[in-house]
Design a protein around this motif. Structure first.
Motif, PDB file in Angstrom:
ATOM      1  N   ASN A 289       2.196  -3.597  -5.139  1.00  0.00           N
ATOM      2  CA  ASN A 289       1.071  -4.264  -5.618  1.00  0.00           C
ATOM      3  C   ASN A 289      -0.101  -4.004  -4.852  1.00  0.00           C
ATOM      4  N   GLY A 290      -0.067  -3.867  -3.483  1.00  0.00           N
ATOM      5  CA  GLY A 290      -0.899  -3.767  -2.557  1.00  0.00           C
ATOM      6  C   GLY A 290      -1.376  -2.460  -2.683  1.00  0.00           C
ATOM      7  N   LEU A 291      -0.578  -1.447  -2.931  1.00  0.00           N
ATOM      8  CA  LEU A 291      -1.016  -0.032  -2.962  1.00  0.00           C
ATOM      9  C   LEU A 291      -1.910   0.082  -4.495  1.00  0.00           C
ATOM     10  N   ASP A 292      -1.358  -0.543  -5.379  1.00  0.00           N
ATOM     11  CA  ASP A 292      -2.050  -0.614  -6.789  1.00  0.00           C
ATOM     12  C   ASP A 292      -3.346  -1.095  -6.735  1.00  0.00           C
ATOM     13  N   SER A 293      -3.470  -2.371  -6.139  1.00  0.00           N
ATOM     14  CA  SER A 293      -4.564  -3.146  -5.873  1.00  0.00           C
ATOM     15  C   SER A 293      -5.831  -2.116  -4.881  1.00  0.00           C
ATOM     16  N   MET A 294      -5.311  -1.349  -4.190  1.00  0.00           N
ATOM     17  CA  MET A 294      -6.221  -0.468  -3.195  1.00  0.00           C
ATOM     18  C   MET A 294      -6.741   0.510  -4.063  1.00  0.00           C
ATOM     19  N   PHE A 295      -5.831   0.980  -5.007  1.00  0.00           N
ATOM     20  CA  PHE A 295      -6.339   2.000  -5.929  1.00  0.00           C
ATOM     21  C   PHE A 295      -7.341   1.370  -6.998  1.00  0.00           C
ATOM     22  N   VAL A 296      -7.168   0.331  -7.486  1.00  0.00           N
ATOM     23  CA  VAL A 296      -8.030  -0.336  -8.317  1.00  0.00           C
ATOM     24  C   VAL A 296      -9.593  -0.420  -7.587  1.00  0.00           C
ATOM     25  N   ILE A 297      -9.444  -0.538  -6.554  1.00  0.00           N
ATOM     26  CA  ILE A 297     -10.932  -0.808  -5.552  1.00  0.00           C
ATOM     27  C   ILE A 297     -11.373   0.711  -5.395  1.00  0.00           C
ATOM     28  N   PHE A 298     -10.769   1.380  -5.186  1.00  0.00           N
ATOM     29  CA  PHE A 298     -11.157   2.922  -5.213  1.00  0.00           C
ATOM     30  C   PHE A 298     -11.676   3.261  -6.515  1.00  0.00           C
ATOM     31  N   CYS A 299     -11.151   3.062  -7.642  1.00  0.00           N
ATOM     32  CA  CYS A 299     -11.510   3.401  -8.864  1.00  0.00           C
ATOM     33  C   CYS A 299     -12.824   2.688  -9.170  1.00  0.00           C
ATOM     34  N   LEU A 300     -13.109   1.231  -8.669  1.00  0.00           N
ATOM     35  CA  LEU A 300     -14.402   0.714  -9.150  1.00  0.00           C
ATOM     36  C   LEU A 300     -15.319   1.326  -8.115  1.00  0.00           C
ATOM     37  N   LEU A 301     -15.073   1.743  -6.885  1.00  0.00           N
ATOM     38  CA  LEU A 301     -16.121   2.411  -6.273  1.00  0.00           C
ATOM     39  C   LEU A 301     -16.576   3.871  -6.823  1.00  0.00           C
ATOM     40  N   GLU A 302     -15.305   4.741  -7.535  1.00  0.00           N
ATOM     41  CA  GLU A 302     -15.641   5.837  -7.880  1.00  0.00           C
ATOM     42  C   GLU A 302     -16.463   5.762  -9.256  1.00  0.00           C
ATOM     43  N   PHE A 303     -16.107   4.864  -9.896  1.00  0.00           N
ATOM     44  CA  PHE A 303     -16.873   4.398 -11.370  1.00  0.00           C
ATOM     45  C   PHE A 303     -18.135   4.219 -10.963  1.00  0.00           C
ATOM     46  N   CYS A 304     -18.675   3.333  -9.957  1.00  0.00           N
ATOM     47  CA  CYS A 304     -20.008   2.967  -9.455  1.00  0.00           C
ATOM     48  C   CYS A 304     -20.712   4.405  -9.275  1.00  0.00           C
ATOM     49  N   ALA A 305     -20.243   5.263  -8.248  1.00  0.00           N
ATOM     50  CA  ALA A 305     -20.736   6.329  -7.813  1.00  0.00           C
ATOM     51  C   ALA A 305     -20.944   7.142  -8.930  1.00  0.00           C
TER      52      ALA A 305
ATOM     53  N   ILE B  80      -9.200  12.821  -1.915  1.00  0.00           N
ATOM     54  CA  ILE B  80      -8.111  13.433  -1.154  1.00  0.00           C
ATOM     55  C   ILE B  80      -7.237  12.260  -0.634  1.00  0.00           C
ATOM     56  N   ILE B  81      -7.501  11.097  -0.797  1.00  0.00           N
ATOM     57  CA  ILE B  81      -6.897   9.894  -0.695  1.00  0.00           C
ATOM     58  C   ILE B  81      -5.939   9.809  -1.691  1.00  0.00           C
ATOM     59  N   HIS B  82      -6.297  10.009  -2.912  1.00  0.00           N
ATOM     60  CA  HIS B  82      -5.542   9.907  -4.162  1.00  0.00           C
ATOM     61  C   HIS B  82      -4.410  11.049  -4.164  1.00  0.00           C
ATOM     62  N   ILE B  83      -4.858  12.164  -3.605  1.00  0.00           N
ATOM     63  CA  ILE B  83      -3.718  13.150  -3.650  1.00  0.00           C
ATOM     64  C   ILE B  83      -2.827  13.089  -2.655  1.00  0.00           C
ATOM     65  N   CYS B  84      -3.138  12.767  -1.322  1.00  0.00           N
ATOM     66  CA  CYS B  84      -2.154  12.500  -0.054  1.00  0.00           C
ATOM     67  C   CYS B  84      -1.248  11.427  -0.710  1.00  0.00           C
ATOM     68  N   PHE B  85      -1.671  10.231  -1.128  1.00  0.00           N
ATOM     69  CA  PHE B  85      -0.797   9.494  -1.462  1.00  0.00           C
ATOM     70  C   PHE B  85       0.055   9.524  -2.704  1.00  0.00           C
ATOM     71  N   GLY B  86      -0.552  10.536  -3.664  1.00  0.00           N
ATOM     72  CA  GLY B  86       0.314  11.176  -4.677  1.00  0.00           C
ATOM     73  C   GLY B  86       1.454  11.641  -4.170  1.00  0.00           C
ATOM     74  N   ILE B  87       1.284  12.681  -3.194  1.00  0.00           N
ATOM     75  CA  ILE B  87       2.289  13.417  -2.720  1.00  0.00           C
ATOM     76  C   ILE B  87       3.270  12.483  -1.899  1.00  0.00           C
ATOM     77  N   ILE B  88       2.696  11.390  -0.796  1.00  0.00           N
ATOM     78  CA  ILE B  88       3.924  10.709  -0.232  1.00  0.00           C
ATOM     79  C   ILE B  88       4.533   9.789  -1.341  1.00  0.00           C
ATOM     80  N   LEU B  89       4.053   9.197  -2.391  1.00  0.00           N
ATOM     81  CA  LEU B  89       4.724   8.494  -3.347  1.00  0.00           C
ATOM     82  C   LEU B  89       5.729   9.119  -4.069  1.00  0.00           C
ATOM     83  N   THR B  90       5.385  10.431  -4.520  1.00  0.00           N
ATOM     84  CA  THR B  90       6.081  11.264  -5.266  1.00  0.00           C
ATOM     85  C   THR B  90       7.658  11.681  -4.541  1.00  0.00           C
ATOM     86  N   VAL B  91       7.335  11.859  -3.271  1.00  0.00           N
ATOM     87  CA  VAL B  91       8.370  12.002  -2.447  1.00  0.00           C
ATOM     88  C   VAL B  91       9.176  10.853  -2.136  1.00  0.00           C
TER      89      VAL B  91
END
Length: 211
Positions: free
Chosen positions: A173-189, A66-77
Motif C-alpha cells: 500500500n505504501g508503494l502504491d500510495s507513493m505512485f499515486v502521489i507521483f501521478c498527481l505531480l505528473e498530471f499537474c506538470a 526513471i523512478i517508474h521504470i526502476c521500480f517496475g523492474i524491481i517489483l517484476t523480479v
C-alpha cells in the motif's frame, strides 16, 4: 517611371506624399520591412510557452519516469510468483517511457524556437494526462484489494504463510500510495505544459491569420 512627390497643405500641416514605382529598389526594401518574418513570429510565440518553464516540467517527467521504470523492474523480479495489479498491467513501464519522451521534448523545447515542437509537446502531454489518470485508478484498485494469492475466494482455502504478515500489505500500500502521489505531480506538470502550449499555438494561428 520616376518617383513623384505631391505636397498638400491641410491647415497648419503640410503632407508630403511620394509615389515610388515598383521598379525602384526602395520599394523592395519597404515591402520586406513592413512584413514580419515567420521565424520572428514563431520565436515570439515559443517565448510565451517558455513562461511555463518547460525545462523544469521536463525534468520532473524524466525523474519520475526513471523512478517508474526502476521500480517496475524491481517489483517484476521480486513478484515472480504472483504479480500485483500495477506490475501485471505494465503501467510502471509504459507510463515511465511516456514520461521520458514527454520530459525530453519539454527540455528540448527550451532550446529551440520551433512552434511544431510545442504542438508535439501538447499531444504527448495529453497522453500523459490520460495515462496518469489510468495509473491512479490502477494503484488505488491495488490498495483496495488484497495481495494477489491471498484473496478469500473459497471458505476453506489455505493461504500462504506470508499472507498473514501485515507488513507485506502495508509495504504494498505504501508503494502504491507513493505512485499515486507521483501521478498527481505528473498530471499537474502535464496540465501546465498543455495550457501554456495551447495558448502559444492559439496565438500563433491567430498571428498567421492576421498576416
Amino acid at each position: 517611371m520616376a518617383a513623384t512627390t505631391t505636397v498638400t497643405d491641410s491647415g497648419s500641416m503640410r503632407i508630403i506624399t511620394e509615389v515610388i514605382p515598383a521598379t525602384d529598389p526602395r520599394a523592395a526594401q519597404l515591402t520586406s520591412a513592413s512584413s514580419p518574418s515567420t521565424p520572428a513570429v514563431s520565436s515570439f510565440q515559443v517565448r510565451g510557452f517558455r513562461r511555463a518553464q518547460p525545462k523544469a516540467l521536463g525534468t520532473i517527467h524524466i525523474f519520475t519516469g526513471i523512478i517508474h521504470i526502476c521500480f517496475g523492474i524491481i517489483l517484476t523480479v521480486s513478484e515472480h510468483g504472483t504479480l500485483s495489479l500495477p506490475v501485471a498491467s505494465g503501467v510502471l513501464f509504459w507510463l515511465g517511457l511516456l514520461l521520458l519522451v514527454s520530459g525530453s521534448l519539454l527540455v528540448e523545447s527550451e532550446k529551440r524556437d520551433n512552434i511544431l515542437l510545442v504542438k508535439i509537446c501538447c499531444v504527448v502531454n495529453i497522453g500523459v494526462i490520460l495515462s496518469t489518470l489510468v495509473a491512479t485508478l490502477v494503484h488505488t484498485t491495488a490498495i483496495a484489494h488484497d495481495i494477489p494469492g491471498c484473496e478469500n475466494n473459497m471458505p476453506y482455502q489455505l493461504k500462504a504463510e506470508w499472507c498473514f504478515e501485515a507488513e507485506n500489505k502495508m509495504l504494498s500500500n505504501g508503494l502504491d500510495s507513493m505512485f499515486v502521489i507521483f501521478c498527481l505531480l505528473e498530471f499537474c506538470a502535464a496540465v501546465v505544459a498543455l495550457a501554456f502550449g495551447y495558448d502559444a499555438i492559439k496565438q500563433h494561428n491567430y498571428t498567421r491569420m492576421a498576416l
